[in-house]
Write a protein that holds these residues in place. Sequence first.
Motif, short mmCIF file in Angstrom:
data_model
loop_
_atom_site.label_atom_id
_atom_site.label_comp_id
_atom_site.label_asym_id
_atom_site.label_seq_id
_atom_site.Cartn_x
_atom_site.Cartn_y
_atom_site.Cartn_z
N LEU A 1 -5.08 19.65 -3.39
CA LEU A 1 -4.31 18.62 -2.70
C LEU A 1 -4.93 17.28 -3.06
O LEU A 1 -6.11 17.04 -2.84
CB LEU A 1 -4.37 18.84 -1.18
N VAL A 2 -4.11 16.41 -3.64
CA VAL A 2 -4.61 15.13 -4.17
C VAL A 2 -3.88 13.97 -3.51
O VAL A 2 -2.66 14.01 -3.33
CB VAL A 2 -4.41 15.07 -5.71
N GLN A 3 -4.64 12.96 -3.13
CA GLN A 3 -4.06 11.71 -2.64
C GLN A 3 -3.91 10.75 -3.81
O GLN A 3 -4.85 10.52 -4.56
CB GLN A 3 -4.96 11.08 -1.58
N CYS A 4 -2.72 10.21 -3.97
CA CYS A 4 -2.45 9.26 -5.06
C CYS A 4 -2.03 7.92 -4.47
O CYS A 4 -1.12 7.87 -3.63
CB CYS A 4 -1.34 9.78 -5.97
N ASN A 5 -2.67 6.87 -4.90
CA ASN A 5 -2.30 5.52 -4.49
C ASN A 5 -1.77 4.76 -5.70
O ASN A 5 -2.46 4.68 -6.72
CB ASN A 5 -3.49 4.79 -3.88
N LEU A 6 -0.58 4.25 -5.56
CA LEU A 6 0.07 3.56 -6.68
C LEU A 6 -0.31 2.10 -6.72
O LEU A 6 -0.17 1.38 -5.74
CB LEU A 6 1.59 3.68 -6.56
N ALA B 1 5.77 19.23 -5.61
CA ALA B 1 4.99 19.07 -4.39
C ALA B 1 4.49 17.64 -4.29
O ALA B 1 3.34 17.33 -4.59
CB ALA B 1 3.82 20.05 -4.37
N LEU B 2 5.39 16.74 -3.87
CA LEU B 2 5.06 15.32 -3.80
C LEU B 2 5.71 14.72 -2.56
O LEU B 2 6.90 14.89 -2.31
CB LEU B 2 5.56 14.60 -5.06
N HIS B 3 4.88 14.00 -1.78
CA HIS B 3 5.35 13.41 -0.53
C HIS B 3 4.82 11.99 -0.40
O HIS B 3 3.62 11.74 -0.54
CB HIS B 3 4.86 14.26 0.65
N ALA B 4 5.74 11.03 -0.15
CA ALA B 4 5.35 9.64 0.08
C ALA B 4 4.85 9.52 1.52
O ALA B 4 5.64 9.36 2.45
CB ALA B 4 6.54 8.72 -0.17
N LYS B 5 3.52 9.60 1.69
CA LYS B 5 2.97 9.78 3.02
C LYS B 5 2.85 8.49 3.82
O LYS B 5 3.09 8.48 5.04
CB LYS B 5 1.59 10.45 2.94
N SER B 6 2.45 7.39 3.20
CA SER B 6 2.25 6.17 3.98
C SER B 6 2.68 4.93 3.22
O SER B 6 2.73 4.91 1.99
CB SER B 6 0.79 6.04 4.42
N LEU B 7 2.99 3.90 4.00
CA LEU B 7 3.38 2.59 3.46
C LEU B 7 2.71 1.50 4.29
O LEU B 7 2.67 1.60 5.52
CB LEU B 7 4.89 2.39 3.55
N GLU C 1 0.87 -1.19 0.00
CA GLU C 1 0.00 0.00 0.00
C GLU C 1 0.90 1.23 0.00
O GLU C 1 1.71 1.43 0.91
CB GLU C 1 -0.91 0.00 1.24
N ARG C 2 0.76 2.07 -1.04
CA ARG C 2 1.61 3.25 -1.18
C ARG C 2 0.75 4.48 -1.42
O ARG C 2 0.06 4.57 -2.44
CB ARG C 2 2.58 3.05 -2.35
N THR C 3 0.78 5.39 -0.49
CA THR C 3 -0.03 6.61 -0.60
C THR C 3 0.88 7.84 -0.66
O THR C 3 1.77 8.00 0.17
CB THR C 3 -0.99 6.75 0.60
N TYR C 4 0.64 8.67 -1.66
CA TYR C 4 1.38 9.92 -1.83
C TYR C 4 0.40 11.10 -1.72
O TYR C 4 -0.77 10.97 -2.08
CB TYR C 4 2.04 9.98 -3.21
N TYR C 5 0.90 12.22 -1.23
CA TYR C 5 0.16 13.48 -1.29
C TYR C 5 0.83 14.35 -2.34
O TYR C 5 2.06 14.50 -2.35
CB TYR C 5 0.16 14.19 0.06
N ALA C 6 0.02 14.93 -3.22
CA ALA C 6 0.54 15.80 -4.27
C ALA C 6 -0.30 17.07 -4.33
O ALA C 6 -1.53 17.02 -4.22
CB ALA C 6 0.51 15.09 -5.62
N LEU C 7 0.37 18.19 -4.50
CA LEU C 7 -0.34 19.45 -4.76
C LEU C 7 -0.26 19.67 -6.27
O LEU C 7 0.83 19.72 -6.83
CB LEU C 7 0.33 20.61 -4.02
#
Length: 344
Positions: free
Chosen positions: A245-250, A304-310, A186-192
């Motif tokens: 502000l967008v949440q992206c899941n890979l 503006a990209l941050h790997a928020k959760s794993l 599970e990979r969640t990123y926050y991007a503006l």
Amino acid sequence: MAEYLEPEENTEDSDELYEHHRIVVDKRQALLRIDKFLMDRLPNVTRNKLQEAIRSESVQVNQKPVKVSYKVKPQDIITIILAEPPRDTDVVPEDIPLTFVYEDEELLLVNKEPGMVVHPAYNNWTGTLVNALTFYLQNLPTTRHGEGRPGLVHRIDKDTSGLLVIAKTDYSMAYLAKQFFDHTIERTYYALVWGVPKEEQGTITGHVGRSVKDRRVMSVYPDGTYGKHAVTHYKVLRNFKYVSLVQCNLETGRTHQIRAHMKYLGHPLFSDAMYGGDKILSGSPNGSYKSFVENAFKLMPRQALHAKSLGFKHPISKEVIQFDSELPEDFAAVLAKWELYEGQ
């Protein structure tokens, strides 16, 4: 024969960190233990690493996991997922401060600061995360075998911040590599991003491959004739009118996947110079608004990209563990500016 998937540079995630070997055993092959068989066919891979890969089910014969004692038979089809092969580069240990989120006997989680290169490469032989890890942990699995990527299970771009998991043993390296390859992490990123997507949530599907015009940039090829299959799920978390502000899941992890997919959607990442996000793409490009945006660019001179959760299965307990991180100072400050501007 063996087939290889070449790893890419500067990946947002780890699918391309691993080679997928496919070996079709010759019709005349005599019975032979699988670890000995593979030792002769995979250069620069130690027997210990192969055995750990077999135990973690990263090696399969005819689509089924086998034991180390399995004897290869004629026309068996062997598939192997291993960490990237060793490089000739010596890694110099450096005492560089790191932010640790979690550590046990098997793995380590780091919250990488923006601006830090993950691994040594041309023009970046020192000051990298790998240099710091080599100093902090002297016996990481790849370090023991002289390789240039100690414990590295995946990586993110220099100017992307956030969570990275590091393997401390050969077994964990293989076990985590298999999860990344199978897309079960599970990979969640926050991007503006610039603008507001028409749909509040959706899925972007399109092959990602290097641009024919600029090899540094990745492009999206929706017809699938070039590049690698890539899937990004997104959800708008906050609408600031001019940016979101967008949440992206890979679902997959291709080179610059989020950056390329969001540009393809029509919403490049804020301050992402490589993908055109360092210009005003929404709102009037003059007056006080222009000054406001330029100040925001100065505050966050990176994408503006941050790997928020794993989230992943622990190599030993087999339980799913989840980790989250706070936004770095520059990202949080830019969000605060947009929130204030929207209120005004």
